[in-house]
Design a protein around this motif. Structure first.
Motif, PDB file in Angstrom:
ATOM      1  N   MET A   1       0.852  -1.194   0.000  1.00  0.00           N
ATOM      2  CA  MET A   1       0.000   0.000   0.000  1.00  0.00           C
ATOM      3  C   MET A   1       0.891   1.249   0.000  1.00  0.00           C
ATOM      4  SD  MET A   1      -3.282   1.065   1.950  1.00  0.00           S
ATOM      5  CE  MET A   1      -3.149   0.992   3.692  1.00  0.00           C
ATOM      6  N   PRO A   2       0.579   2.237  -0.850  1.00  0.00           N
ATOM      7  CA  PRO A   2       1.412   3.443  -0.897  1.00  0.00           C
ATOM      8  C   PRO A   2       1.438   4.142   0.470  1.00  0.00           C
ATOM      9  CG  PRO A   2      -0.175   3.419  -2.704  1.00  0.00           C
ATOM     10  CD  PRO A   2      -0.524   2.273  -1.824  1.00  0.00           C
ATOM     11  N   ASP A   3       2.587   4.717   0.803  1.00  0.00           N
ATOM     12  CA  ASP A   3       2.752   5.337   2.129  1.00  0.00           C
ATOM     13  C   ASP A   3       1.748   6.471   2.379  1.00  0.00           C
ATOM     14  OD1 ASP A   3       3.901   6.869   0.148  1.00  0.00           O
ATOM     15  OD2 ASP A   3       5.774   7.254   1.204  1.00  0.00           O
ATOM     16  N   TYR A   4       1.477   7.287   1.350  1.00  0.00           N
ATOM     17  CA  TYR A   4       0.558   8.418   1.553  1.00  0.00           C
ATOM     18  C   TYR A   4      -0.866   7.937   1.852  1.00  0.00           C
ATOM     19  CZ  TYR A   4      -0.948   7.378  -3.189  1.00  0.00           C
ATOM     20  OH  TYR A   4      -1.417   6.721  -4.288  1.00  0.00           O
ATOM     21  N   LEU A   5      -1.195   6.772   1.281  1.00  0.00           N
ATOM     22  CA  LEU A   5      -2.551   6.234   1.464  1.00  0.00           C
ATOM     23  C   LEU A   5      -2.706   5.705   2.889  1.00  0.00           C
ATOM     24  CD1 LEU A   5      -5.102   5.782  -0.255  1.00  0.00           C
ATOM     25  CD2 LEU A   5      -4.233   3.531  -0.820  1.00  0.00           C
ATOM     26  N   LEU A  85      -6.387  -1.214  -3.311  1.00  0.00           N
ATOM     27  CA  LEU A  85      -7.004  -1.835  -2.132  1.00  0.00           C
ATOM     28  C   LEU A  85      -8.084  -2.850  -2.521  1.00  0.00           C
ATOM     29  CD1 LEU A  85      -7.514   1.275   0.192  1.00  0.00           C
ATOM     30  CD2 LEU A  85      -5.775  -0.504   0.384  1.00  0.00           C
ATOM     31  N   PRO A  86      -7.928  -4.110  -2.087  1.00  0.00           N
ATOM     32  CA  PRO A  86      -8.947  -5.126  -2.407  1.00  0.00           C
ATOM     33  C   PRO A  86     -10.333  -4.747  -1.907  1.00  0.00           C
ATOM     34  CG  PRO A  86      -6.976  -6.151  -1.472  1.00  0.00           C
ATOM     35  CD  PRO A  86      -6.766  -4.678  -1.380  1.00  0.00           C
ATOM     36  N   VAL A  87     -10.423  -4.089  -0.747  1.00  0.00           N
ATOM     37  CA  VAL A  87     -11.733  -3.736  -0.194  1.00  0.00           C
ATOM     38  C   VAL A  87     -12.470  -2.758  -1.121  1.00  0.00           C
ATOM     39  CG1 VAL A  87     -10.851  -1.832   1.266  1.00  0.00           C
ATOM     40  CG2 VAL A  87     -12.903  -3.052   1.964  1.00  0.00           C
ATOM     41  N   GLN A  88     -11.720  -1.909  -1.789  1.00  0.00           N
ATOM     42  CA  GLN A  88     -12.328  -0.957  -2.722  1.00  0.00           C
ATOM     43  C   GLN A  88     -12.812  -1.650  -3.991  1.00  0.00           C
ATOM     44  OE1 GLN A  88     -13.131   2.222  -2.493  1.00  0.00           O
ATOM     45  NE2 GLN A  88     -12.370   2.401  -0.403  1.00  0.00           N
ATOM     46  N   LEU A  89     -12.002  -2.583  -4.472  1.00  0.00           N
ATOM     47  CA  LEU A  89     -12.394  -3.310  -5.687  1.00  0.00           C
ATOM     48  C   LEU A  89     -13.661  -4.131  -5.419  1.00  0.00           C
ATOM     49  CD1 LEU A  89      -8.790  -4.387  -6.691  1.00  0.00           C
ATOM     50  CD2 LEU A  89     -10.248  -2.831  -7.996  1.00  0.00           C
TER      51      LEU A  89
END
Ligand SMILES: C[S@@+](CC[C@H](N)C(=O)[O-])C[C@H]1O[C@@H](n2cnc3c(N)ncnc32)[C@H](O)[C@@H]1O
Length: 223
Positions: A1-5, A85-89
């Motif tokens: 996961m990207p650091d900013y996210l 993010l899998p939860v978003q997909l």
């Protein structure tokens, strides 16, 4: 996961309760001051609400953005949706009919892993403002790489409000606090994060809501 996210947006996108809380039409409209449908339709109007061939949506969006994209897919066309993010997909998939011509990919927008020139159009809806400069640059370089010669890139995101808009004066500190990378979009054109050697063939920009939001459509010259 990207650091900013992870650092700035885990509560909005990664946590399942965040997804449930934010993915409501009224909530999305609250965040966008009632402009969700207008901004979504501006993006779709770029294609005359008809998406021929392959379309790429870079990053999931709360609300009905993807279902409306799907309604515009022309016969034989398809949509690919990328999110890190899998939860978003999974959440976006739930909003679509079972046989919709849509493929989901868990990938980083900085490394799309599609072939060069794979897509007829690429749409990036409100992702740019969440990314720090280095990630924004890579996302745009990747969007450009996977776009076919003659294809169109459409970006919808924040923009600096006009001088007459009260938003220009009171919203900047709020945005700065909640979305630390967003205000950069007030001071630079989105195209300025494209790779330096990019040759733009056509560019159009429309702002709405006193200039707080922008839609930019770009096509490119290729050898
Ligand atoms: C498009 S943006 C914001 C959209 C808008 N605020 C809304 O209404 O949802 C949110 C999405 O971007 C995704 N995202 C952020 N950085 C990403 C990256 N580097 N690669 C792929 N997806 C990313 C998040 O996981 C999230 O699903």
């Amino acid at each position: 996961m990207p650091d900013y996210l992870e650092k700035n947006y885990w509560w909005a996108y990664r946590h399942p309760r965040g997804v449930k809380f934010f993915d409501r039409e009224w909530m999305v409209n609250l965040i966008l001051f009632g402009n969700m449908a207008k901004l979504r339709d501006l993006a779709l109007a770029e294609f005359d609400r008809r998406l021929e061939g392959r379309t790429l949506q870079v990053a999931c969006v709360y609300g009905d953005f993807t279902p409306k994209l799907v309604e515009c897919i022309a016969p034989g066309g398809s949509l690919d949706v990328v999110d890190v993010l899998p939860v978003q997909l999974a959440n976006t998939r739930r909003k679509l009919r079972r046989n919709a011509p849509v493929t989901f990919h868990q990938r980083n927008s900085n490394d799309l892993r599609f072939d060069d020139g794979a897509f007829d159009q690429v749409i990036v809806f409100f992702l740019m403002h969440e990314q720090p400069d280095y990630a924004r640059e890579k996302t745009l370089a990747e969007a450009l790489r996977v776009l076919k010669p003659g294809g169109k890139l459409v970006l919808v995101d924040y923009h600096r409000p006009h001088a007459w808009s009260p938003m220009r004066y009171f919203f900047e500190p709020i945005l700065d606090l909640l979305e630390p990378f967003a205000v950069a979009l007030w001071y630079r054109d989105l195209a300025s994060w494209l790779p330096r050697e990019t040759r733009i063939a056509s560019s159009s920009k429309k702002t709405v809501f006193g200039g707080l939001y922008q839609k930019v459509a770009l096509t490119f010259e290729r050898e």
